[in-house]
Design a protein around this motif. Structure first.
Motif, mmCIF file in Angstrom:
data_model
loop_
_atom_site.group_PDB
_atom_site.id
_atom_site.type_symbol
_atom_site.label_atom_id
_atom_site.label_comp_id
_atom_site.label_asym_id
_atom_site.label_seq_id
_atom_site.Cartn_x
_atom_site.Cartn_y
_atom_site.Cartn_z
ATOM 1 N N SER A 50 0.823 -1.211 0.000
ATOM 2 C CA SER A 50 0.000 0.000 0.000
ATOM 3 C C SER A 50 0.858 1.263 0.000
ATOM 4 O O SER A 50 0.384 2.333 -0.354
ATOM 5 C CB SER A 50 -0.925 0.006 1.226
ATOM 6 O OG SER A 50 -0.143 -0.026 2.413
ATOM 7 N N PRO A 74 -6.251 2.889 0.303
ATOM 8 C CA PRO A 74 -6.713 1.503 0.085
ATOM 9 C C PRO A 74 -7.422 0.970 1.332
ATOM 10 O O PRO A 74 -7.008 1.264 2.455
ATOM 11 C CB PRO A 74 -5.416 0.740 -0.180
ATOM 12 C CG PRO A 74 -4.316 1.617 0.325
ATOM 13 C CD PRO A 74 -4.796 3.025 0.213
ATOM 14 N N CYS A 129 -8.373 -7.636 1.234
ATOM 15 C CA CYS A 129 -9.649 -7.941 0.578
ATOM 16 C C CYS A 129 -9.732 -9.442 0.288
ATOM 17 O O CYS A 129 -8.710 -10.111 0.128
ATOM 18 C CB CYS A 129 -9.764 -7.199 -0.745
ATOM 19 S SG CYS A 129 -9.684 -5.414 -0.556
ATOM 20 N N LYS A 131 -11.737 -8.261 -10.087
ATOM 21 C CA LYS A 131 -11.661 -7.910 -8.669
ATOM 22 C C LYS A 131 -10.214 -7.617 -8.235
ATOM 23 O O LYS A 131 -9.951 -6.631 -7.551
ATOM 24 C CB LYS A 131 -12.213 -9.060 -7.818
ATOM 25 C CG LYS A 131 -13.660 -9.394 -8.137
ATOM 26 C CD LYS A 131 -14.124 -10.578 -7.325
ATOM 27 C CE LYS A 131 -15.480 -11.091 -7.769
ATOM 28 N NZ LYS A 131 -16.529 -10.085 -7.932
ATOM 29 N N ALA A 135 -8.231 -3.997 -6.917
ATOM 30 C CA ALA A 135 -7.781 -4.092 -5.521
ATOM 31 C C ALA A 135 -6.278 -3.807 -5.446
ATOM 32 O O ALA A 135 -5.823 -2.963 -4.667
ATOM 33 C CB ALA A 135 -8.091 -5.484 -4.959
ATOM 34 N N CYS A 180 -4.497 -2.445 -2.204
ATOM 35 C CA CYS A 180 -5.000 -3.513 -1.335
ATOM 36 C C CYS A 180 -4.297 -4.828 -1.677
ATOM 37 O O CYS A 180 -3.743 -4.983 -2.766
ATOM 38 C CB CYS A 180 -6.498 -3.721 -1.550
ATOM 39 S SG CYS A 180 -7.496 -2.282 -1.151
ATOM 40 N N MET A 217 -5.030 -9.243 -1.657
ATOM 41 C CA MET A 217 -6.241 -10.041 -1.862
ATOM 42 C C MET A 217 -6.020 -11.541 -1.721
ATOM 43 O O MET A 217 -5.001 -12.078 -2.165
ATOM 44 C CB MET A 217 -6.788 -9.735 -3.259
ATOM 45 C CG MET A 217 -8.095 -10.432 -3.576
ATOM 46 S SD MET A 217 -8.847 -9.786 -5.087
ATOM 47 C CE MET A 217 -10.100 -8.723 -4.389
ATOM 48 N N LYS A 226 -12.837 -6.128 3.217
ATOM 49 C CA LYS A 226 -13.751 -6.045 2.086
ATOM 50 C C LYS A 226 -13.894 -7.412 1.441
ATOM 51 O O LYS A 226 -12.901 -8.141 1.305
ATOM 52 C CB LYS A 226 -13.163 -5.048 1.080
ATOM 53 C CG LYS A 226 -13.580 -5.289 -0.338
ATOM 54 C CD LYS A 226 -14.286 -4.131 -0.903
ATOM 55 C CE LYS A 226 -15.069 -4.550 -2.141
ATOM 56 N NZ LYS A 226 -15.922 -3.501 -2.620
ATOM 57 N N SER A 270 -15.446 -9.175 -2.078
ATOM 58 C CA SER A 270 -16.079 -9.027 -3.386
ATOM 59 C C SER A 270 -16.496 -10.412 -3.851
ATOM 60 O O SER A 270 -15.676 -11.332 -3.909
ATOM 61 C CB SER A 270 -15.098 -8.403 -4.382
ATOM 62 O OG SER A 270 -15.732 -8.278 -5.636
ATOM 63 N N GLU A 327 -18.081 -2.983 -11.055
ATOM 64 C CA GLU A 327 -16.735 -3.458 -11.387
ATOM 65 C C GLU A 327 -16.338 -2.906 -12.748
ATOM 66 O O GLU A 327 -17.203 -2.607 -13.576
ATOM 67 C CB GLU A 327 -16.701 -4.983 -11.400
ATOM 68 C CG GLU A 327 -16.981 -5.552 -10.018
ATOM 69 C CD GLU A 327 -16.684 -7.042 -9.903
ATOM 70 O OE1 GLU A 327 -16.128 -7.449 -8.893
ATOM 71 O OE2 GLU A 327 -17.005 -7.780 -10.831
ATOM 72 N N GLU A 381 -14.297 1.034 -5.327
ATOM 73 C CA GLU A 381 -14.782 -0.022 -4.434
ATOM 74 C C GLU A 381 -13.696 -0.493 -3.478
ATOM 75 O O GLU A 381 -13.972 -1.183 -2.503
ATOM 76 C CB GLU A 381 -15.272 -1.227 -5.248
ATOM 77 C CG GLU A 381 -16.334 -0.892 -6.284
ATOM 78 C CD GLU A 381 -17.741 -0.886 -5.710
ATOM 79 O OE1 GLU A 381 -17.993 -1.665 -4.778
ATOM 80 O OE2 GLU A 381 -18.570 -0.095 -6.199
ATOM 81 N N TYR A 382 -12.435 -0.181 -3.805
ATOM 82 C CA TYR A 382 -11.317 -0.636 -2.983
ATOM 83 C C TYR A 382 -10.622 0.529 -2.265
ATOM 84 O O TYR A 382 -9.515 0.374 -1.757
ATOM 85 C CB TYR A 382 -10.314 -1.418 -3.854
ATOM 86 C CG TYR A 382 -10.977 -2.674 -4.374
ATOM 87 C CD1 TYR A 382 -11.000 -3.834 -3.590
ATOM 88 C CD2 TYR A 382 -11.646 -2.686 -5.592
ATOM 89 C CE1 TYR A 382 -11.649 -4.964 -4.025
ATOM 90 C CE2 TYR A 382 -12.317 -3.814 -6.039
ATOM 91 C CZ TYR A 382 -12.314 -4.954 -5.255
ATOM 92 O OH TYR A 382 -12.978 -6.064 -5.679
#
Ligand code: ADP
Length: 484
Positions: free
Chosen positions: A66, A147, A151, A167, A171, A176, A178, A229, A231, A464, A472-473
Motif C-alpha cells: 500500500s 486503500p 480484501c 476484482k 484491488a 489492497c 487479496m 472487504k 467481493s 466493477e 470499491e477498494y
C-alpha cells in the motif's frame, strides 16, 4: 489431460504467502472436464487455518504494497497483463478443459481478463482526492483516498479468469492485497493467474489463491476482522449468506449476483440485428452468464418473423467439445445445470409453451444440451421468474411498450437488460424506465473493462470495471487542518 505450451501454468498447489502449498490434511479436490468427465488435475482442499494464514500474509504484505508509489504498482500490474496476454492460448486451453467453453471463446476470456489488469494498472495512477473550500478561513479541508486493506474475493466458474482479474486488478491497483477463493469447478485457471502474478514480480502475499471447501474458507474470509472487504460474484442465494456472515465485522461488500435479463424486440427493430444480438447474448458460454438474456419479449407485429429467424439460426449452432473446430456451444457445467434446464422447459411446456427447436439433451450425451427456442412463454412460468442459466430462449409476445416495460421490471433482479428499436424517443423512454444496472440498446454484448458492470435490486451492490471499479477498494479520508 490439458496440453499446455507453458507446463508451469498447471498447478496442483495453492499460493499462500508466496509459497505453493498442499492442504495441511493432504486432502485434494479433483477437477474434471465437463465435456468428457475426465479428471484433469487436483487442487488442495485447504483448511480454515490455512486460509487464516493467507489472510495474515495479506495483512503483512499490505504494509509495504500500500505504500508503494502508484507507478510502481502500475509497472507490476502491467507486467502481469503482458504475461496473461502472452499465455492467452494456454489460459484458454485450461478454461476449455475445466469449464467447457469453446476454445475461441476461452481465449477471448483470457484477453478480456487481461483487459481489466491493463485498465486498472493505468487507473492506479489516477486515484485523485479533493480539496474542499473551507467554510472558515482558518482551515483547509482535504479528501484523501486510501486503500481499504486486506480484501477477499469469492468467484464463480462461468468466467474462471475474468471474474478474478475484475476484482484483483482494481484491488491491487488501489494498494489492497487479496485472497481469492475460486469456484471448486474451475480452480486451475485461478492458480495459473497466480503463477503469472508471481512471475510478474507481484510480491508474496499480495495476490493469493486458496482452494477447498467453500463454506469453511468462506466462513474465515467473512468472519475475519482483518479482511476489510469482500467481493463476490455468484448466486443471489450465496450472496445473501455471505452478506449476513459479513455483518458482524461490518465488511465492505461488492456483490455481483444473479440476473434475469429481458431482451425486448419492438416492432420497429432491425430484425436481423435483433436475431444476431439474441444469439450473442443468449447462447454465449452456452447461456451460462449472469447477463445472458433470460426472457425474450417480442412485439406482436414481428413475433412470428422473429421466432422463425431465431429458430433457424439456433438450429445451425454447432454443439460439441470446446476443443473441436467450429464448436459454438460446449457442455453445461454439470448435471445440476441440466436438471435445472429440464425443469424449466418441463414447467413451460406444462403451462402451454411449445418447442420451436431443441428442447432436450444432446445426442452427444453427458452435459450437452440442444440449443433451444420456446414459443408461447408467459410470466407464470419458471423461465420468467428464475435464471435458467442454459441455452434456452423462451419467447414472450407483447402488445405495448408500457406492458413490456412492466413485464421486464417484474422481477427481484436488476442486472442487464436489452432492447431493440430504431425509434429515438422510445430509446430514451425505455432505457430510463428499465430497472437495471446495465442496458444494451441494439446490442447483445455490453461488457468491457472501461464500463461499469453491476446490478440493482437483488442483483447486487457496487460496480466493477471502469473508473468506478477502483473506488470499491478505496476509503475516503477527510482531513481537516487548522492553520491559524
Ligand atoms: P453458482 O451457482 O454459479 O455455482 P454459487 O453462488 O453457488 O454460484 O458459487 C459462487 C462461488 O461461491 C463459488 O466460488 C462457490 O464455491 C462459492 N460458495 C458457494 N457457497 C458458499 C458459501 N456458503 N460460503 C462461501 N462461498 C460459497
Amino acid at each position: 489431460m490439458v496440453n499446455l505450451k507453458n507446463k508451469g501454468l498447471l498447478r496442483s498447489k495453492c499460493l499462500i504467502g508466496g509459497a505453493w502449498v498442499d492442504a495441511a490434511s493432504g486432502a485434494v479436490i479433483e477437477v474434471t472436464n465437463p465435456a468428457t468427465g475426465d479428471v484433469i488435475g487436483t487442487v488442495p482442499s485447504v483448511s480454515g487455518a490455512q486460509t487464516e494464514q493467507a489472510v495474515a500474509a495479506a495483512d503483512t504484505a499490505f504494509a509495504s504494497w500500500s505504500r508503494l508509489a502508484a507507478r510502481e504498482r502500475t509497472a507490476l500490474l502491467r507486467r502481469w497483463f503482458d504475461l496473461i496476454v502472452q499465455n492467452a492460448d494456454d489460459l484458454g486451453a485450461l478454461m476449455t478443459a475445466e469449464q467447457g467453453k469453446p476454445l475461441a471463446e476461452a481465449r477471448g476470456e483470457a484477453l478480456y481478463a487481461a483487459s481489466f489488469v491493463e485498465w486498472f494498472a493505468e487507473e492506479a495512477k489516477r486515484v485523485y482526492g479533493d480539496t474542499i473550500p473551507s467554510p472558515t478561513a482558518d482551515k483547509r479541508l482535504i479528501v484523501l483516498k486510501q486503500p481499504i486493506g486486506v480484501c477477499a474475493a469469492i468467484t464463480p466458474w462461468n468466467f474462471p479468469a475474468a471474474m478474478i482479474t475484475r476484482k484483483a486488478a482494481p484491488a491491487l491497483a488501489a494498494g489492497c492485497t487479496m485472497v481469492v477463493k475460486p469456484a471448486e469447478q474451475t480452480p486451475l485457471t485461478a492458480l495459473a493467474l497466480g503463477v503469472l502474478a508471481e512471475e510478474a514480480g507481484i510480491p508474496a502475499g499480495v495476490f493469493q489463491v486458496v482452494t477447498g471447501d467453500a463454506r469453511e474458507i468462506g466462513a474465515v474470509l467473512t468472519g475475519s476482522d482483518t479482511v476489510r472487504k469482500l467481493s463476490f460474484t455468484g448466486s443471489t442465494e450465496v450472496g445473501r449468506i455471505l452478506m449476513a456472515q459479513s455483518a458482524p465485522t461490518i465488511k465492505k461488500l461488492s456483490l455481483e449476483l444473479g440476473g434475469n435479463a429481458p431482451f425486448i424486440v419492438f416492432d420497429d427493430a432491425d430484425l436481423d440485428a435483433a436475431v444476431e444480438g439474441a444469439i450473442a447474448s443468449k447462447y454465449r458460454n452456452a447461456g451460462q452468464t449472469c447477463v445472458c438474456s433470460n426472457r425474450i419479449y417480442v412485439q406482436a407485429g414481428v413475433y412470428d418473423a422473429f421466432a422463425e429467424k431465431l429458430a433457424a439460426r439456433v438450429k445451425a449452432l454447432s454443439v460439441g467439445v470446446g476443443t473441436d473446430a467450429g464448436v459454438l456451444i460446449g457442455p453445461l457445467i454439470d448435471g445440476d445445470a441440466i436438471a435445472k434446464i429440464e425443469d424449466h422447459i418441463g414447467d413451460a411446456l406444462a403451462k402451454g409453451a411449445s418447442v420451436l427447436t431443441g428442447g432436450k439433451r444432446h445426442a452427444l450425451g453427458g452435459t450437452f444440451f440442444e440449443p433451444t427456442v420456446l414459443t408461447g412463454a408467459t410470466q407464470a412460468m419458471k423461465v420468467a421468474r428464475e435464471e435458467t442459466f442454459g441455452p434456452v430462449a423462451p419467447l414472450f409476445r407483447f402488445e405495448t411498450e408500457e406492458e413490456v416495460v412492466a413485464m421486464a421490471n417484474d422481477t427481484e433482479f436488476g442486472l442487464a437488460a436489452y432492447f431493440y428499436t430504431e425509434n429515438v424517443r422510445r430509446t430514451w423512454r425505455v432505457a430510463e424506465a428499465l430497472d437495471y444496472g446495465m442496458v444494451g440498446h441494439n446490442t447483445g454484448l455490453i461488457s468491457n473493462e472501461v464500463a461499469p458492470f453491476g446490478g440493482v435490486k437483488q442483483s447486487g451492490l457496487g460496480r466493477e470495471g471502469s473508473h468506478y471499479g477502483i473506488e470499491e477498494y478505496l476509503e475516503v479520508k477527510y482531513l481537516c487542518s487548522a492553520i491559524a
